[in-house]
Design a protein around this motif. Structure first.
Motif, PDB file in Angstrom:
ATOM      1  N   GLY A  19     -28.180 -46.289 -58.918  1.00 29.79           N
ATOM      2  CA  GLY A  19     -29.166 -45.280 -59.271  1.00 29.79           C
ATOM      3  C   GLY A  19     -29.699 -44.549 -58.059  1.00 29.79           C
ATOM      4  N   ALA A  20     -30.633 -43.635 -58.328  1.00 33.42           N
ATOM      5  CA  ALA A  20     -31.166 -42.783 -57.267  1.00 33.42           C
ATOM      6  C   ALA A  20     -31.872 -43.591 -56.184  1.00 33.42           C
ATOM      7  CB  ALA A  20     -32.116 -41.755 -57.873  1.00 33.42           C
ATOM      8  N   LEU A  21     -32.635 -44.616 -56.579  1.00 35.09           N
ATOM      9  CA  LEU A  21     -33.341 -45.402 -55.569  1.00 35.09           C
ATOM     10  C   LEU A  21     -32.361 -46.194 -54.701  1.00 35.09           C
ATOM     11  CD1 LEU A  21     -36.486 -46.666 -57.507  1.00 35.09           C
ATOM     12  CD2 LEU A  21     -36.403 -45.018 -55.637  1.00 35.09           C
ATOM     13  N   GLY A  22     -31.313 -46.740 -55.310  1.00 37.05           N
ATOM     14  CA  GLY A  22     -30.302 -47.439 -54.524  1.00 37.05           C
ATOM     15  C   GLY A  22     -29.606 -46.502 -53.551  1.00 37.05           C
ATOM     16  N   SER A  23     -29.282 -45.293 -54.010  1.00 38.62           N
ATOM     17  CA  SER A  23     -28.654 -44.303 -53.130  1.00 38.62           C
ATOM     18  C   SER A  23     -29.586 -43.935 -51.984  1.00 38.62           C
ATOM     19  CB  SER A  23     -28.287 -43.047 -53.926  1.00 38.62           C
ATOM     20  OG  SER A  23     -27.304 -43.333 -54.906  1.00 38.62           O
ATOM     21  N   ALA A  24     -30.885 -43.827 -52.277  1.00 41.86           N
ATOM     22  CA  ALA A  24     -31.851 -43.473 -51.240  1.00 41.86           C
ATOM     23  C   ALA A  24     -31.963 -44.568 -50.191  1.00 41.86           C
ATOM     24  CB  ALA A  24     -33.217 -43.201 -51.872  1.00 41.86           C
ATOM     25  N   VAL A  25     -31.891 -45.819 -50.610  1.00 40.93           N
ATOM     26  CA  VAL A  25     -31.946 -46.931 -49.653  1.00 40.93           C
ATOM     27  C   VAL A  25     -30.745 -46.877 -48.714  1.00 40.93           C
ATOM     28  CG1 VAL A  25     -31.815 -49.434 -49.406  1.00 40.93           C
ATOM     29  CG2 VAL A  25     -33.323 -48.440 -51.128  1.00 40.93           C
ATOM     30  N   VAL A  26     -29.550 -46.737 -49.278  1.00 37.78           N
ATOM     31  CA  VAL A  26     -28.336 -46.700 -48.454  1.00 37.78           C
ATOM     32  C   VAL A  26     -28.363 -45.493 -47.525  1.00 37.78           C
ATOM     33  CG1 VAL A  26     -25.834 -46.430 -48.517  1.00 37.78           C
ATOM     34  CG2 VAL A  26     -26.957 -48.000 -50.108  1.00 37.78           C
ATOM     35  N   TYR A  27     -28.760 -44.340 -48.043  1.00 35.89           N
ATOM     36  CA  TYR A  27     -28.825 -43.133 -47.212  1.00 35.89           C
ATOM     37  C   TYR A  27     -29.725 -43.365 -46.003  1.00 35.89           C
ATOM     38  CZ  TYR A  27     -29.698 -38.282 -45.844  1.00 35.89           C
ATOM     39  OH  TYR A  27     -29.824 -37.107 -45.125  1.00 35.89           O
ATOM     40  N   ARG A  83     -30.951 -44.351 -40.326  1.00 37.55           N
ATOM     41  CA  ARG A  83     -31.478 -45.186 -39.235  1.00 37.55           C
ATOM     42  C   ARG A  83     -30.410 -45.472 -38.191  1.00 37.55           C
ATOM     43  NH1 ARG A  83     -33.661 -51.408 -40.259  1.00 37.55           N
ATOM     44  NH2 ARG A  83     -32.951 -52.233 -38.236  1.00 37.55           N
ATOM     45  N   HIS A  84     -29.181 -45.674 -38.611  1.00 47.34           N
ATOM     46  CA  HIS A  84     -28.098 -46.043 -37.696  1.00 47.34           C
ATOM     47  C   HIS A  84     -27.540 -44.818 -36.966  1.00 47.34           C
ATOM     48  CE1 HIS A  84     -24.820 -48.561 -36.225  1.00 47.34           C
ATOM     49  NE2 HIS A  84     -23.945 -47.650 -36.618  1.00 47.34           N
ATOM     50  N   ARG A  85     -27.340 -43.728 -37.687  1.00 45.90           N
ATOM     51  CA  ARG A  85     -26.653 -42.570 -37.117  1.00 45.90           C
ATOM     52  C   ARG A  85     -27.581 -41.634 -36.348  1.00 45.90           C
ATOM     53  NH1 ARG A  85     -23.298 -41.089 -42.630  1.00 45.90           N
ATOM     54  NH2 ARG A  85     -21.410 -42.299 -42.211  1.00 45.90           N
ATOM     55  N   ASP A  86     -28.800 -41.446 -36.843  1.00 50.26           N
ATOM     56  CA  ASP A  86     -29.753 -40.509 -36.244  1.00 50.26           C
ATOM     57  C   ASP A  86     -31.059 -41.241 -35.971  1.00 50.26           C
ATOM     58  OD1 ASP A  86     -28.190 -37.957 -36.496  1.00 50.26           O
ATOM     59  OD2 ASP A  86     -28.259 -38.514 -38.604  1.00 50.26           O
ATOM     60  N   ASN A  87     -30.967 -42.244 -35.111  1.00 48.81           N
ATOM     61  CA  ASN A  87     -32.097 -43.136 -34.929  1.00 48.81           C
ATOM     62  C   ASN A  87     -33.333 -42.422 -34.402  1.00 48.81           C
ATOM     63  OD1 ASN A  87     -33.445 -45.611 -33.047  1.00 48.81           O
ATOM     64  ND2 ASN A  87     -32.810 -46.130 -35.132  1.00 48.81           N
ATOM     65  N   GLY A  88     -33.145 -41.421 -33.555  1.00 45.45           N
ATOM     66  CA  GLY A  88     -34.291 -40.679 -33.039  1.00 45.45           C
ATOM     67  C   GLY A  88     -35.035 -39.945 -34.128  1.00 45.45           C
ATOM     68  N   LEU A  89     -34.297 -39.275 -35.015  1.00 41.10           N
ATOM     69  CA  LEU A  89     -34.937 -38.561 -36.126  1.00 41.10           C
ATOM     70  C   LEU A  89     -35.556 -39.541 -37.114  1.00 41.10           C
ATOM     71  CD1 LEU A  89     -32.354 -35.709 -36.858  1.00 41.10           C
ATOM     72  CD2 LEU A  89     -34.596 -35.506 -35.760  1.00 41.10           C
ATOM     73  N   PHE A  90     -34.889 -40.680 -37.310  1.00 34.28           N
ATOM     74  CA  PHE A  90     -35.432 -41.701 -38.204  1.00 34.28           C
ATOM     75  C   PHE A  90     -36.811 -42.140 -37.720  1.00 34.28           C
ATOM     76  CE2 PHE A  90     -35.993 -46.124 -39.562  1.00 34.28           C
ATOM     77  CZ  PHE A  90     -35.653 -46.074 -40.905  1.00 34.28           C
ATOM     78  N   ASN A  91     -36.929 -42.390 -36.441  1.00 35.63           N
ATOM     79  CA  ASN A  91     -38.213 -42.836 -35.895  1.00 35.63           C
ATOM     80  C   ASN A  91     -39.213 -41.695 -35.779  1.00 35.63           C
ATOM     81  OD1 ASN A  91     -37.992 -45.792 -35.325  1.00 35.63           O
ATOM     82  ND2 ASN A  91     -36.168 -45.103 -34.230  1.00 35.63           N
ATOM     83  N   GLU A  92     -38.724 -40.452 -35.708  1.00 35.75           N
ATOM     84  CA  GLU A  92     -39.641 -39.321 -35.759  1.00 35.75           C
ATOM     85  C   GLU A  92     -40.339 -39.263 -37.113  1.00 35.75           C
ATOM     86  OE1 GLU A  92     -39.441 -34.485 -36.050  1.00 35.75           O
ATOM     87  OE2 GLU A  92     -38.022 -35.460 -34.704  1.00 35.75           O
ATOM     88  N   GLY A  97     -36.898 -53.772 -38.966  1.00 38.86           N
ATOM     89  CA  GLY A  97     -36.558 -53.192 -37.688  1.00 38.86           C
ATOM     90  C   GLY A  97     -36.346 -51.706 -37.835  1.00 38.86           C
ATOM     91  N   SER A  98     -36.267 -51.018 -36.708  1.00 38.92           N
ATOM     92  CA  SER A  98     -36.089 -49.564 -36.744  1.00 38.92           C
ATOM     93  C   SER A  98     -34.953 -49.112 -35.832  1.00 38.92           C
ATOM     94  CB  SER A  98     -37.381 -48.866 -36.329  1.00 38.92           C
ATOM     95  OG  SER A  98     -37.787 -49.271 -35.027  1.00 38.92           O
ATOM     96  N   GLY A  99     -34.203 -50.052 -35.263  1.00 44.36           N
ATOM     97  CA  GLY A  99     -33.103 -49.696 -34.382  1.00 44.36           C
ATOM     98  C   GLY A  99     -31.777 -49.582 -35.116  1.00 44.36           C
ATOM     99  N   ARG A 100     -30.734 -49.278 -34.348  1.00 43.47           N
ATOM    100  CA  ARG A 100     -29.398 -49.192 -34.915  1.00 43.47           C
ATOM    101  C   ARG A 100     -28.901 -50.598 -35.290  1.00 43.47           C
ATOM    102  NH1 ARG A 100     -25.341 -47.798 -32.353  1.00 43.47           N
ATOM    103  NH2 ARG A 100     -24.382 -46.274 -33.767  1.00 43.47           N
ATOM    104  N   PHE A 101     -27.880 -50.625 -36.124  1.00 43.28           N
ATOM    105  CA  PHE A 101     -27.344 -51.903 -36.608  1.00 43.28           C
ATOM    106  C   PHE A 101     -26.189 -52.331 -35.704  1.00 43.28           C
ATOM    107  CE2 PHE A 101     -29.568 -50.160 -40.231  1.00 43.28           C
ATOM    108  CZ  PHE A 101     -30.239 -51.274 -40.739  1.00 43.28           C
TER     109      PHE A 101
END
Length: 730
Positions: A261-269, A274-283, A302-306
């Motif tokens: 569902g939409a919430l599951g897709s949002a979690v994975v996204y 967080r992994h690919r654009d860690n700077g923007l994620f933390n922004e 955590g908030s870093g890359r995996f």
């Protein structure tokens, strides 16, 4: 080949169905897998024969019977009917499910399900009366109690014709087959039937069975075989923020379960974000002041890359797991050996491998210094040594070389490292799943995996996946070692202030969907060291055209009891309520409610004496409004093209995507009489359609409306397109 050459192989569904009916003397009580794995042509043939002959008794026991989506009102049908015709071309339909929806099952046919598509059977008294509410791990027990005497399953064939794969649905089949064999040994008539479908992706490991496991095998001739594609749901801004907070709670080097569902897709996204654009994620974290308002994010997640990666352990393998694998996040291997698993978790085994890895295995007692045949087989099985390695005449054969298998011998060590030792461990899996279901691109992505990649995914029993108890495929100690730092993320409909969650039914007793495996994972999170259950929900919903809070003071039904409360996430933040006194539970849940409803929730809680009379919502949590979400996300969405409505793609065209958004707004806005009248008034005052609206009107067949109803529908569509910003206001 004649129909009876092997006594089990059929090309025509009707003949296979007749044989099944004959073997069971006309009393067929057949269990079918949840979702995708139903043998459509066989069960349709069985259903047709039961309709033709009232003396045949057919009881279908299953879950989530998939049906093509339809539209409700005229506008929804204008959108969905061409979409369904295009996307579902060549997809066979379940005749019994259509009859259930129409309320037209004959008297000699019964359908019992333990899980519905959400909301699909609310108005169906027959199914509301026949539903069996049970945990996923108890379904086999309950099927046996209902007298099941047959199993029907869609299967993926192998190239040689010796094996078949349970593929999308080993979930219950692996556990029910031994029970049916016991029934047969006691003299009862039992039939195990399979239907081959070459469109089904092959999975080995636990899902691979010998073809002669099945008494009857149908290989349909000249029949449509496309797999049922589940249409994508749009992901709303609120969903993305829920997914953002949940992604902050996931620990690197841990275990992940997530639903559809939409919430599951949002979690994975957001995990990918967080992994690919860690700077923007933390922004985004800074813009939301997330870590100061919710310090538990850093403590739990955590908030870093995996860097270590994740292992997937989920009853449902959703499309998101494939994206996580392709992104290099789903990479933490688990193995079916407790001692080796502990070594991997402790970081003792070097990556890439070198000869010291074998020393560490010796120290742990996994192998001996002078390798015996069983040691070599063990090292090959778990991917340390090349598959061609074997012990011959007391020497270790390494291609053209042969050495004494003594890890204390320097020459032997050098040759083993040079010719036999693999560069990386490849004997584990990164995913245990019970079933899969999704859009066509997901199925195609699974088909395109090579053999080595596919071997990393183990489709298996929910008896293994969904709880910690000993199972033939793995004992409790092994599962505990594999499932470290578990984060089990599931969505619910409502959350009460005492910590109970509502996800499967209404307080009048009607069943919306079913418990499925949600209770299993919530309970397991409380048993695992460092395990956490994360329940997600939107803070509000639209009911009768008006917003209502999904965080309730109380509700007359619950799926997850309050004594299993853990972490709750809405778009406004995180409430860690595990082990907290009631006063803290009530306060923390009010703090993540929509601010339009916080005062009423406080009033009821104070009236019941659950929070102090003088308590107020802290200032940091008083701005829980939808516009705050939009303000926080706008820069990242507008300037970095983040948070699309369909994050992993969609079968909707660009024009259809805009119409989906517009018609959803129209449905919500007209849910009450007052709202309907207001929308009608504004729609009738809209100016003539412009060029921006023309593609949408063409798609809806409303460019030249023929009567007053079509003219009104045209105005409603124009108004909805403009209000939602799909087209510019004229």
């Amino acid at each position: 080949m004649t129909e009876e050459r092997t006594g089990a192989h059929f090309r025509q569904a009707e003949r296979c169905a007749e044989e099944l009916i004959r073997r069971l003397d006309g009393d067929v009580r057949i269990a079918l897998p949840l979702g995708l794995g139903k043998p459509v042509h066989l069960i349709n043939a069985l259903y047709r024969r039961a309709c033709e002959d009232p003396k045949i008794r057919l009881h279908i026991m299953t879950a989530l019977s998939l049906e093509k989506p339809g539209g409700g009102n005229s506008l929804q049908k204008r959108l969905m009917e061409p979409f369904v015709e295009r996307v579902f071309e060549g997809v066979p339909e379940l005749a019994y499910a259509q009859a259930v929806s129409r309320g037209e099952l004959p008297d000699n046919v019964t359908v019992t399900e333990f899980f519905f598509k959400a909301g699909s059977r609310l108005g169906n008294p027959d199914q509301q009366q026949r539903v069996v509410l049970t945990n996923y791990t108890h379904v086999v027990r309950d099927l046996l109690a209902l007298g099941v005497n047959a199993v029907g399953q869609m299967l993926a064939p192998d190239d040689e014709g010796h094996q078949v794969s349970l593929s999308c649905n080993p979930d219950l089949t692996l556990d029910i087959l031994p029970e049916l064999r016991k029934q047969r040994e006691s003299g009862q008539a039992v039939v195990i039937a399979g239907e081959l479908n070459p469109e089904l992706p092959w999975f080995g490991n636990d899902a691979a069975l010998d073809r002669d496991t099945f008494d009857l095998v149908l290989e349909p001739h000249n029949q449509p075989m496309r797999l049922f594609p589940v249409p994508d749901l749009p992901v709303e801004p609120a969903d993305y923020l829920i997914g953002f907070y949940a992604a902050n709670l996931v620990r690197d080097g841990g275990t992940l379960q997530v639903g559809i569902g939409a919430l599951g897709s949002a979690v994975v996204y957001n995990i990918l974000f967080r992994h690919r654009d860690n700077g923007l994620f933390n922004e985004l974290s800074r813009r939301l002041d997330a870590h100061s308002r919710f310090p538990e994010l850093a403590a739990i997640g955590g908030s870093g890359r995996f860097e270590e990666g994740l292992y997937g352990c989920s009853e449902m393998m959703v499309e998101g797991f494939l994206h996580l694998y392709q992104a290099g996040i789903l990479k933490r291997q688990v193995v079916a050996d407790r001692a080796l698993q502990q070594l991997l978790d402790d970081g003792v085994i070097p990556d890439p491998l070198d000869i010291s890895a074998l020393d560490r295995l010796c120290e742990a007692g996994c192998i001996e210094t002078v390798l015996k045949a069983r040691d070599v087989q063990w090292l090959v099985r778990f991917g340390f040594l090349d598959d061609a390695c074997e012990l011959k005449g007391g020497r270790l054969a390494l291609g053209d070389e042969a050495v004494r298998p003594d890890l204390g011998d320097e020459k032997a060590r050098a040759l083993i490292e040079q010719y036999a030792l693999k560069e990386q461990l490849d004997g584990g899996v990164v995913m245990h799943g019970g079933f899969f279901l999704g859009p066509e691109r997901f199925y195609q992505g699974l088909r395109e995996l090579d053999d080595a990649q596919r071997a990393r995914f183990d489709m298996t029993s929910v008896g293994f996946v969904n709880h910690l108890y000993d199972h033939p495929l793995g004992d409790q100690a092994l599962k505990t070692a594999q499932r470290r730092r578990s984060r089990f993320i599931n969505s619910v409909m409502m959350q009460t202030l005492n910590g109970a969650a509502v996800s499967d039914g209404l307080e009048d007793g009607r069943v919306v969907s079913g418990v499925g495996g949600q209770y299993n994972f919530v309970a397991m999170a409380h048993e695992l060291p460092e395990g956490r259950s994360i329940l997600t929900l939107r803070a509000t919903r639209i009911s009768a055209g008006r917003p209502e809070s999904n965080i309730r003071f109380s509700y007359g039904h619950c799926t997850i009891p309050r004594h299993l409360r853990d972490i709750v996430v809405t778009e406004y933040g995180v409430a860690d309520v595990r082990g907290q006194p009631d006063v803290e539970v009530y306060k923390r849940l009010i703090c993540i409610a929509d601010s339009r409803f916080q005062n009423e929730l406080m009033r009821e809680a104070k009236k019941a004496g659950k929070i102090p009379k003088d308590w107020k919502v802290p200032r940091a949590h008083r701005n829980n409004y939808p516009q705050r979400i939009a303000e926080a996300m706008a820069p990242l969405r507008d300037h970095h093209q983040l948070f699309p409505a369909f994050p992993f793609g969609t079968d909707f065209t660009e024009v259809e995507q805009g119409l989906v958004q517009a018609l959803q707004w129209l449905r919500d806005a007209t849910g009450s009489r007052r709202g309907l009248l207001a929308v009608l008034w504004r729609a009738l005052r809209q100016s003539a359609p412009g060029a921006a609206e023309r593609p949408a009107l063409e798609r809806m067949g409303l460019t030249q409306p023929g009567g007053w109803r079509e003219r009104l529908e045209q105005r409603l569509v124009i108004h909805a397109l403009r209000v939602t910003g799909v087209t510019r206001t004229q």
